[in-house]
Design an enzyme around this catalytic site. Structure first.
Site, PDB file in Angstrom:
ATOM      1  N   ARG A  85       0.914  -0.873   0.153  1.00  0.00           N
ATOM      2  CA  ARG A  85      -0.363   0.032   0.192  1.00  0.00           C
ATOM      3  C   ARG A  85       0.780   1.197   0.140  1.00  0.00           C
ATOM      4  NH1 ARG A  85      -2.068   3.285   4.661  1.00  0.00           N
ATOM      5  NH2 ARG A  85      -3.543   4.145   3.611  1.00  0.00           N
ATOM      6  N   HIS A 129      -2.693  11.148   0.377  1.00  0.00           N
ATOM      7  CA  HIS A 129      -1.944  11.119   1.496  1.00  0.00           C
ATOM      8  C   HIS A 129      -1.914  12.310   2.538  1.00  0.00           C
ATOM      9  CE1 HIS A 129      -1.032   7.567   5.172  1.00  0.00           C
ATOM     10  NE2 HIS A 129      -0.638   8.759   5.475  1.00  0.00           N
ATOM     11  N   GLU A 174      -7.221   8.466   5.893  1.00  0.00           N
ATOM     12  CA  GLU A 174      -7.447   9.857   7.042  1.00  0.00           C
ATOM     13  C   GLU A 174      -7.899  10.776   6.980  1.00  0.00           C
ATOM     14  OE1 GLU A 174      -4.141   9.167   9.623  1.00  0.00           O
ATOM     15  OE2 GLU A 174      -4.551   6.934   9.794  1.00  0.00           O
ATOM     16  N   ASN A 303      -7.456   2.798   9.807  1.00  0.00           N
ATOM     17  CA  ASN A 303      -5.792   2.761  10.992  1.00  0.00           C
ATOM     18  C   ASN A 303      -6.163   2.426  12.140  1.00  0.00           C
ATOM     19  OD1 ASN A 303      -5.145   2.483   8.175  1.00  0.00           O
ATOM     20  ND2 ASN A 303      -4.413   5.255   8.007  1.00  0.00           N
ATOM     21  N   TYR A 305      -4.362   2.092  15.646  1.00  0.00           N
ATOM     22  CA  TYR A 305      -2.521   1.797  17.004  1.00  0.00           C
ATOM     23  C   TYR A 305      -3.191   1.967  18.071  1.00  0.00           C
ATOM     24  CZ  TYR A 305      -0.121   3.940  12.245  1.00  0.00           C
ATOM     25  OH  TYR A 305       0.076   4.172  11.247  1.00  0.00           O
ATOM     26  N   GLU A 379      -3.526   0.428   8.427  1.00  0.00           N
ATOM     27  CA  GLU A 379      -2.212   0.581   9.179  1.00  0.00           C
ATOM     28  C   GLU A 379      -2.251  -0.203  10.359  1.00  0.00           C
ATOM     29  OE1 GLU A 379      -1.278   4.321   9.338  1.00  0.00           O
ATOM     30  OE2 GLU A 379      -1.422   5.225   6.850  1.00  0.00           O
TER      31      GLU A 379
HETATM   32  C1  FCB Z   1      -1.388   7.765  10.309  1.00  0.00           C
HETATM   33  C2  FCB Z   1      -0.653   8.062   8.822  1.00  0.00           C
HETATM   34  C3  FCB Z   1       0.831   7.218   9.015  1.00  0.00           C
HETATM   35  C4  FCB Z   1       1.763   7.398   9.653  1.00  0.00           C
HETATM   36  C5  FCB Z   1       1.285   6.658  11.138  1.00  0.00           C
HETATM   37  C6  FCB Z   1       1.736   6.494  11.923  1.00  0.00           C
HETATM   38  O1  FCB Z   1      -1.772   7.953  11.073  1.00  0.00           O
HETATM   39  O2  FCB Z   1      -1.542   8.026   8.194  1.00  0.00           O
HETATM   40  O3  FCB Z   1       0.819   8.658   7.772  1.00  0.00           O
HETATM   41  O4  FCB Z   1       1.877   8.425   9.950  1.00  0.00           O
HETATM   42  O5  FCB Z   1      -0.383   7.489  11.530  1.00  0.00           O
END
Ligand code: FCB
Length: 474
Positions: A85, A129, A174, A303, A305, A379
Site C-alpha cells: 500500500r 495521503h 485518514e 488504521n 494505533y 495501517e
Molecule cells: C497515520 C498516518 C501515517 C503515519 C502513521 C503513524 O496517521 O496515516 O502516515 O504517520 O499515522
C-alpha cells in the site's frame, strides 16, 4: 474415541487468501521533491515553516524511495509481502493541482507498479495521503469546494494511466487528520486553526471521496476495487456514568459517525450537527452532496494505533487531552466538556498506549454496523527508539510484541465473524513522521538517513515468518 481419532487441532491461523502487506506514503518516503516536474505540496511549505516540524526536517530526500524503489521492492519480495500500500503524489501527477498532466510523474508510478507486479506483489494505491498541491491551498485548500472537483480530475488521470495494473484504489487516507489536524489544531499542514474550517474541510474531503469514487469507476475496469481508509477511534468511556457515556457519544460522533453515516447511509448524524452548531451551520452541504458521498465502495480500510478513552469534565480534576495528538489546541471541534485520558499499559515512542483490544473492538463494531462490508487493516504498527547495534543488527522486541498482540486481535476478530481480508503493517521503512520529522521510527526496515542504507529489523524477519506460515508463533 481414541486420541488418534480426535479431529486435528482447530486451525488457528489466518484464512486462506488473507492479504499480507505493508504500507507507506509518498511524502514520507519518496524524496525527489523537486524532480521530474513535481511542484510543492502543503507539506513542503509546512515543513519549511520554522517551528512546525521537529528539527526542521523536510521530505526533500526522505528515504529516497523515488530513486531506490527497485531495492525497496526487492526488500518487500524478500519478506514475502503479497501486497504493498503506497500513495500517489498529486503534485507529481497534476502539478499545481489543476491543468496539464505531468507524464514524467506518472512514469514513476508506472515503473514502481511494473516492478511490484514483476515481484508478484499486488499494488494498492491511495490517491491522497495528505500532500495537497500548494496552489490549491492558496485558493482555499479543502475549505474550497472546488478542491473536491480537482481531486476527481486527478483521480481519473491516475486511473486512466495505472488502472490496467492496480486492482485496489483508495481515495483518501485518514480524512480526519487532513481536516482536524490540518485545519483544526494546525499540527499538520496547512496548519490552520479554525474549528469551522476543519468541519468545512471535512465535508469537502468527503465530497472529494464521492466524486473521486465516481471518477475511478468511470476509468477503471469493472473488477477494480474502490476503498476509503479511515482512522476510526475505538472510543471507551471511563465509566458507565451518564456524563462519561455522553462524552463517549460526542467523540464517537466526531471521530466515527461523522464519516460512517454520510459514507454508508447518506446523512450526517443529527447529534453531531447539534453538538457542532456553535461552530458552524453546515451550510456548506449542498443538495446532492450526500448522494455523491454515499456511492457504494468495495471495502473499508481501518488504521489503528491506540484506543481513545474519554470522560466528562470534572471540576475537581484538571482538563486533559491525552488523545495522542500533539499541540495546545484541540483538534476536536466543540469538544468542550470532554477529557481525553490515556489507556493503561506500556507506551510506544509516540507515547501511545499499547492496547490491542481496541483493534478488536473496532473490527467487531464494524462487523455489526456495516454487515458484509469487507474490511482491511490498512495501517497498524508502532514507533520505538530503534538503533543498530555494533554488529549492525536492529533488535526491536517491543515492536514484535506490539505486532503479535495486534495481529492476535485481528485473528480473534476474524474468528468472531469480522470480514477482515488483509493487514498492512505501518510501515515498511523508517520515514518522515509528519510533525515529528525523522525522530520517530515506524519501519520494520531501519533506514540510516545519512547513507540511505536499509537494514531489516528483527521485526521484519518475524513478520516474514508470520507471512510464510500464515499464523502467529505460539
Ligand atoms: C497515520 C498516518 C501515517 C503515519 C502513521 C503513524 O496517521 O496515516 O502516515 O504517520 O499515522
Amino acid at each position: 474415541m481414541s486420541v488418534e481419532a480426535l479431529p486435528s487441532p482447530v486451525r488457528t491461523g489466518f484464512p486462506a487468501g488473507f492479504v499480507w502487506g505493508a504500507a507507506t506514503a509518498a511524502y514520507q518516503i519518496e524524496g525527489a521533491a523537486a524532480e521530474d516536474g513535481r511542484t510543492p505540496s502543503i507539506w513542503d511549505t509546512f515543513s519549511r515553516t520554522p517551528g512546525k516540524v521537529r528539527n526542521g526536517d523536510t521530505g526533500d530526500i526522505a528515504a529516497d524511495h523515488y530513486h531506490r524503489y527497485r531495492e525497496d521492492v526487492a526488500l518487500m519480495a524478500s519478506l514475502g509481502l503479497g501486497a504493498y500500500r503506497f500513495s500517489l503524489a498529486w503534485p507529481r501527477i497534476v502539478p499545481g493541482g489543476r491543468g496539464p498532466v505531468n507524464e514524467a510523474g506518472l512514469d514513476f508510478y508506472d515503473r514502481l507498479v511494473d516492478e511490484l507486479l514483476a515481484a508478484g506483489i499486488a499494488p494498492v494505491a491511495t490517491l491522497y495521503h495528505w500532500d495537497l498541491p500548494q496552489e490549491l491551498e492558496d485558493g482555499g485548500g479543502w475549505t474550497n469546494r472546488d478542491t473536491a472537483y480537482r481531486f476527481a480530475e486527478y483521480a481519473r488521470v491516475a486511473a486512466e494511466r495505472l488502472g490496467d495494473r492496480i486492482g485496489t484504489w483508495t481515495t483518501l487516507n485518514e480524512p480526519w487528520c487532513s481536516a482536524f489536524l490540518g485545519y483544526g489544531n494546525g499540527i499538520h499542514a496547512p496548519g490552520r486553526t479554525s474549528p469551522a474550517d476543519a468541519l468545512t474541510a471535512h465535508h469537502h474531503l468527503l465530497l472529494a471521496h464521492g466524486l473521486g469514487t465516481a471518477a475511478l469507476r468511470s476509468a477503471l475496469p469493472p473488477a477494480a476495487q474502490v476503498s476509503l481508509t479511515l482512522n476510526l477511534a475505538a472510543v471507551r468511556p471511563l465509566s458507565q456514568d451518564a456524563a462519561d457515556l455522553d462524552a463517549a457519544r460526542r467523540i464517537d460522533g466526531l471521530a466515527n459517525r461523522i464519516f460512517l453515516d454520510p459514507v454508508f447511509h447518506g446523512r450526517y448524524p443529527a447529534d453531531v450537527l447539534a453538538d457542532t452548531a456553535e461552530v458552524t451551520d453546515w451550510s456548506f452541504v449542498r443538495d446532492g452532496d450526500l448522494a455523491e458521498i454515499s456511492r457504494p465502495i468495495d471495502s473499508l480500510g481501518i488504521n489503528y494505533y491506540t484506543p481513545t478513552v474519554v470522560a466528562a469534565d470534572d471540576p475537581e480534576r484538571p482538563a486533559v487531552r491525552q488523545d495522542g495528538h500533539a499541540g495546545d489546541i484541540s483538534p476536536w471541534p466543540a469538544d468542550r466538556g470532554v477529557r481525553f485520558l490515556p489507556a493503561e499499559g506500556s507506551r510506544t515512542a509516540m507515547g501511545w498506549p499499547v492496547d490491542a483490544d481496541g483493534l478488536y473492538e473496532l473490527l467487531t463494531r464494524l462487523r455489526d454496523d456495516l454487515p458484509g462490508l469487507p474490511l482491511l487493516v490498512t495501517e497498524n504498527g508502532a514507533a520505538y527508539e530503534d538503533y543498530s547495534d555494533p554488529s549492525g543488527a536492529v533488535r526491536d522486541p517491543e515492536r514484535i510484541a506490539y505486532l503479535h498482540g495486534h495481529l492476535g486481535a485481528v485473528r480473534r476478530a476474524i474468528g468472531d465473524g469480522a470480514p477482515v481480508k488483509g493487514y498492512f503493517l505501518w510501515s515498511l521503512l523508517d520515514n518522515f513522521e509528519w510533525a515529528f520529522g525523522y525522530s520517530k521510527r515506524f519501519g520494520i526496515v531501519h533506514v540510516d538517513f545519512a547513507s540511505q542504507r536499509r537494514t531489516p529489523k528483527e521485526s521484519a524477519r518475524w513478520y516474514a515468518e508470520v507471512i510464510r506460515t500464515g499464523d502467529l508463533p505460539a
